[in-house]
Each structure stands twice: as structure tokens, then as C-alpha cells.
Design a protein around this motif. Structure first.
Motif, PDB file in Angstrom:
ATOM      1  N   ASP A  15      42.769  31.664  58.805  1.00 30.80           N
ATOM      2  CA  ASP A  15      44.085  32.294  58.643  1.00 30.80           C
ATOM      3  C   ASP A  15      44.726  31.905  57.318  1.00 30.80           C
ATOM      4  O   ASP A  15      45.283  32.753  56.610  1.00 30.80           O
ATOM      5  N   ALA A  50      42.908  33.670  54.471  1.00 34.11           N
ATOM      6  CA  ALA A  50      43.244  35.103  54.463  1.00 34.11           C
ATOM      7  C   ALA A  50      44.628  35.310  53.842  1.00 34.11           C
ATOM      8  O   ALA A  50      44.823  36.240  53.042  1.00 34.11           O
ATOM      9  N   ASN A  51      45.582  34.460  54.192  1.00 32.52           N
ATOM     10  CA  ASN A  51      46.934  34.555  53.610  1.00 32.52           C
ATOM     11  C   ASN A  51      46.905  34.312  52.100  1.00 32.52           C
ATOM     12  O   ASN A  51      47.585  35.001  51.332  1.00 32.52           O
ATOM     13  N   ARG A 100      44.349  34.777  50.028  1.00 34.39           N
ATOM     14  CA  ARG A 100      43.708  35.938  49.381  1.00 34.39           C
ATOM     15  C   ARG A 100      44.712  37.078  49.231  1.00 34.39           C
ATOM     16  O   ARG A 100      44.790  37.706  48.169  1.00 34.39           O
ATOM     17  N   THR A 101      45.497  37.330  50.275  1.00 34.44           N
ATOM     18  CA  THR A 101      46.501  38.396  50.221  1.00 34.44           C
ATOM     19  C   THR A 101      47.560  38.081  49.178  1.00 34.44           C
ATOM     20  O   THR A 101      47.927  38.942  48.368  1.00 34.44           O
ATOM     21  N   GLN A 102      48.071  36.841  49.187  1.00 37.84           N
ATOM     22  CA  GLN A 102      49.086  36.445  48.200  1.00 37.84           C
ATOM     23  C   GLN A 102      48.580  36.655  46.775  1.00 37.84           C
ATOM     24  O   GLN A 102      49.291  37.191  45.927  1.00 37.84           O
ATOM     25  N   THR A 149      45.923  38.508  45.604  1.00 32.72           N
ATOM     26  CA  THR A 149      45.638  39.894  45.224  1.00 32.72           C
ATOM     27  C   THR A 149      46.927  40.694  45.084  1.00 32.72           C
ATOM     28  O   THR A 149      47.035  41.535  44.189  1.00 32.72           O
ATOM     29  N   ASP A 150      47.914  40.427  45.929  1.00 34.31           N
ATOM     30  CA  ASP A 150      49.222  41.095  45.788  1.00 34.31           C
ATOM     31  C   ASP A 150      49.897  40.724  44.474  1.00 34.31           C
ATOM     32  O   ASP A 150      50.671  41.505  43.923  1.00 34.31           O
ATOM     33  N   GLN A 154      39.745  38.977  42.940  1.00 32.72           N
ATOM     34  CA  GLN A 154      38.873  37.980  43.559  1.00 32.72           C
ATOM     35  C   GLN A 154      37.441  38.255  43.157  1.00 32.72           C
ATOM     36  O   GLN A 154      37.050  39.400  42.979  1.00 32.72           O
TER      37      GLN A 154
END
Length: 158
Positions: free
Chosen positions: A98, A101-102, A104-106, A108-109, A114
Motif C-alpha cells: 500500500d 502504491a501510494n 508511485r501515485t504521488q 507520477t502525479d 517510473q
């Protein structure tokens, strides 16, 4: 006895600082400040390289690199040959999958691309590149928590 090249001594001092300072200061004892300052001074004296470390995010850490929420257990800043480097370690109660995943999102946003991503049940790591910075993020289980380390390098002007 053959002499050790100056470049090898510099590299050894830098690696020692990045690896040993978090280990020696992680306990939060009164020795933390003494060890941190001693290691920093030794590296600066030996290499002429500016080093800062401690239990917080370095003051010069780039704002465009998002960090996961959690307890900062280590922060370091190091300039080598005009390239700035930072290391930040954060612990969280989120499971590794988790938390990563958070992250990676932070990232890429925030515009980071990546590249290499490797995930297992107990660890994850990845490399990310942005316009001004590249970074490697690792996440692993440590003492029933997830420990996340960000190693950030400024882009080399060229």
C-alpha cells in the motif's frame, strides 16, 4: 604500502556517511548529535564535501519531490562535485504494498516517470526520473512497520 587514490577515499567517505549515519543515529540517544556532527565533519574535512544529516527532512530537500506521510527517522543532504543528493527515511504503519502504491501515485502525479520497479510481499523499490531530479525509492518491513528510503539526486546540467 601503495597509496589509495584520493577519489577512492572520497567515495568511501561518502558511502560511509550515507550508510552509517542513519544506523548510528537511529536510536535517538544523546549520542545522536555527537555522532552526526562527527561523521559530517570527518567527511567535510576529508573531501571538502558539504554534508548535513539528522532526524528530519533536510531544509534544502526539493519541494517538487513528494514524500509519503509518516515519521521521518533520517534525513541527509550531500553535495558532490556540484550535484546535490538527499536521503530521507520515513516509517509508516501502512503495509509495504500500500505504501509503495501510494508513493508511485504521488511521484507520477508530480510528473516523475517510473522506470525499474521491483515488488515482493515484503519489499519494493523503484527508480523515477523527473525534469530536475532522479530518485530511487525502497520500501521494506522493519520492526513491524514499513521503512521507506528516498535517495534523490539533482539533475546534472549538461
Amino acid at each position: 604500502m601503495p597509496s589509495i587514490p584520493r577519489r577512492a577515499l572520497h567515495a568511501t567517505a561518502i558511502v560511509a556517511t550515507l550508510l552509517l549515519t542513519p544506523v548510528l543515529t537511529a536510536c535517538g540517544t544523546p549520542l545522536e548529535g555527537i555522532v552526526s556532527e562527527s561523521v559530517e565533519s570527518a567527511v567535510e574535512d576529508a573531501t571538502g564535501t558539504k554534508v548535513e544529516s539528522g532526524g528530519e527532512i533536510p531544509a534544502d530537500f526539493p519541494a517538487e519531490v513528494p514524500l509519503i506521510d509518516g515519521e521521518v527517522t533520517y534525513g541527509g543532504s550531500l553535495e558532490v562535485n556540484g550535484t546535490q543528493n538527499w536521503t530521507v527515511t520515513i516509517t509508516t504503519t501502512e503495509p509495504v504494498a500500500d505504501a509503495f502504491a501510494n508513493i508511485r501515485t504521488q511521484l507520477t502525479d508530480a510528473g516523475f516517470m517510473q522506470s525499474v520497479i521491483n515488488e515482493t510481499a515484503d519489499s519494493a523499490n523503484g527508480a523515477f526520473t523527473g525534469t530536475n531530479y532522479s530518485l530511487i525509492v525502497t520500501a521494506s518491513v522493519a520492526d513491524s512497520q514499513t521503512s521507506i528510503t528516498y535517495v534523490v539526486t539533482s539533475a546534472v546540467a549538461g
